[in-house]
Design a protein around this motif. Structure first.
Motif, short mmCIF file in Angstrom:
data_model
loop_
_atom_site.label_atom_id
_atom_site.label_comp_id
_atom_site.label_asym_id
_atom_site.label_seq_id
_atom_site.Cartn_x
_atom_site.Cartn_y
_atom_site.Cartn_z
N THR A 123 0.88 -1.16 -0.04
CA THR A 123 -0.02 -0.03 -0.09
C THR A 123 0.86 1.24 0.03
O THR A 123 0.31 2.33 0.50
N GLY A 124 2.24 1.01 -0.23
CA GLY A 124 3.06 2.26 -0.19
C GLY A 124 2.70 3.31 -1.38
O GLY A 124 2.30 3.07 -2.13
N GLU A 125 3.80 4.14 -1.42
CA GLU A 125 3.76 5.16 -2.52
C GLU A 125 4.07 4.45 -3.72
O GLU A 125 4.89 3.55 -3.87
N VAL A 126 3.81 5.31 -4.95
CA VAL A 126 3.96 4.61 -6.25
C VAL A 126 5.28 4.69 -6.69
O VAL A 126 5.79 5.76 -6.52
N LYS B 280 3.07 -0.19 -6.06
CA LYS B 280 3.05 0.52 -4.77
C LYS B 280 4.18 -0.15 -3.89
O LYS B 280 4.21 -1.24 -3.81
N ARG B 281 4.83 0.60 -3.08
CA ARG B 281 6.16 0.21 -2.49
C ARG B 281 5.58 -0.63 -1.31
O ARG B 281 4.33 -0.54 -0.85
N LEU B 282 6.16 -1.49 -0.72
CA LEU B 282 6.04 -2.21 0.48
C LEU B 282 6.61 -1.25 1.61
O LEU B 282 7.44 -0.82 1.57
N LYS B 283 5.58 -1.05 2.62
CA LYS B 283 6.05 -0.34 3.63
C LYS B 283 5.76 -1.05 4.92
O LYS B 283 5.34 -2.17 4.92
N LEU C 274 3.22 -11.50 -0.43
CA LEU C 274 2.86 -9.97 -0.19
C LEU C 274 3.46 -9.81 -1.51
O LEU C 274 4.49 -9.77 -1.98
N VAL C 275 2.32 -9.19 -2.32
CA VAL C 275 2.35 -8.80 -3.76
C VAL C 275 2.26 -7.15 -3.73
O VAL C 275 1.68 -6.49 -3.23
N SER C 276 3.26 -6.84 -4.56
CA SER C 276 3.20 -5.32 -4.97
C SER C 276 1.99 -5.08 -5.78
O SER C 276 1.45 -5.73 -6.76
N ASP C 277 1.17 -4.24 -5.10
CA ASP C 277 -0.03 -3.73 -5.71
C ASP C 277 0.16 -2.72 -7.18
O ASP C 277 1.26 -2.17 -7.16
N ASN C 278 -0.55 -2.72 -8.19
CA ASN C 278 -0.33 -2.08 -9.16
C ASN C 278 -0.76 -0.59 -8.97
O ASN C 278 -1.66 -0.09 -7.94
N ALA C 279 -0.12 0.34 -9.45
CA ALA C 279 -0.08 1.66 -9.38
C ALA C 279 -1.74 2.34 -9.49
O ALA C 279 -2.04 1.91 -10.81
#
Length: 304
Positions: free
Chosen positions: A140-143, A148-151, A299-304
């Motif tokens: 849910t991190g910044e694009v 979206k980055r892993l935070k 834990l998958v990177s979400d698309n921007a």
């Protein structure tokens, strides 16, 4: 400087071979479960499981009735793991300034290790989200670069999902971070002076333990579609695919490689070719799988 097809022959240059720019880090494989030698058969590995139906009573007022504890059985069949064959001609052997046959053997082994690593990750990664069994959640991190980055909050949320699985052995928690997620965590840690419970070696940058998670790292692990479905090994990338970091509970895994065979056809047995040639490839039967569909996650990177 651009590379050209072909190899330099003896008159032109000394043998200087370039190193492969590929990450062969497969140390997490050592954490996978090993089968009992008695369970290894010609067709695969055999498993038995008892269904725990033991109850617990407080202030019992009636006599107890014993119950039969039933079981389930399954067999996981072998997978065949092969490299593709490489041939070497007598003409090459005479002309080249290095031992091509020896180098080809090394390249074959490197390709086999890389292939087994990809095979292993694809077998232990969840096919898709299964609530209460195999959680697959998004970052849910910044694009950055279309994702979206892993935070840290994502990591804590994922940790909570794994804790809810009530896995018995705290030493069996393993989490393989891909390189982009490791970089995300390093980036976030560099922006704050607040303490949070993940450490990096200041010299090597290697990530360390996060609570119960034994942390490993790899250039890449598993890829998921935009719909959250695991990509099959070797499939072509499509729009919306994103890389994941993968969790596995070691007691629920099994990994075993039978004897690795080097299949080699000697040059002196080739009686027909104008330029006699030898061939080599690697072949084995192996197995990596989940003993049961419980205790895995991604834990998958979400698309921007």
């Amino acid at each position: 400087m651009a590379e050209q097809d072909g190899l330099w022959l003896v008159p032109y240059i000394e043998p200087q071979l370039l190193e492969e720019a590929v990450n062969y880090n497969d140390d997490f494989i050592a954490a996978l479960g090993k089968p009992d030698a008695k369970a290894i058969g010609k067709d695969g590995i055999y498993f038995n499981k008892l269904n725990n139906n033991v109850g617990f009573k407080v202030n019992a007022s009636t006599d107890f009735t014993p119950a039969q504890m039933t079981g389930k059985k399954n067999m996981v069949p072998w997978d065949k793991l092969d490299t593709t064959p490489t041939n070497i001609t007598d003409k090459e052997m005479r002309a080249l300034a290095f031992d091509k046959e020896s180098e080809v053997r090394k390249k074959q082994m490197a390709a086999w290790k890389l292939g087994v690593r990809g095979y292993t990750v694809s077998k232990i990664a969840p096919k898709q989200h299964a609530s209460g069994k195999m959680p697959v959640i998004r970052t849910t991190g910044e694009v950055i670069n279309g994702r979206k980055r892993l935070k840290s909050q994502d990591l804590y949320n994922f940790y909570e999902e794994i804790e809810a699985l009530k896995l018995a052995d705290p030493n069996g928690f393993h989490f393989v971070l891909n390189s982009t997620h490791r970089a995300d965590l390093m980036y976030e840690k560099s922006k704050t002076s607040n303490h949070w419970d993940i450490e990096f070696d200041p010299i090597t940058g290697k990530v360390k333990r996060f609570y119960k998670f034994n942390l490993w790292e790899n250039l890449d692990t598993a890829n998921y579609t935009a719909e959250g479905v695991l990509k099959s090994l070797g499939s072509l990338p499509t729009e919306g695919d994103q890389s994941a970091s993968v969790f596995f509970y070691a007691p629920n895994t099994v990994y075993h490689i039978e004897d690795l065979l080097v299949l080699y056809k000697e040059m002196k047995t080739d009686t027909r070719s104008v330029d006699p040639q030898s061939e080599i490839r690697l072949h084995t039967y192996g197995l990596c799988d989940k003993k049961q569909e419980h205790g895995f996650g991604a834990l998958v990177s979400d698309n921007a």
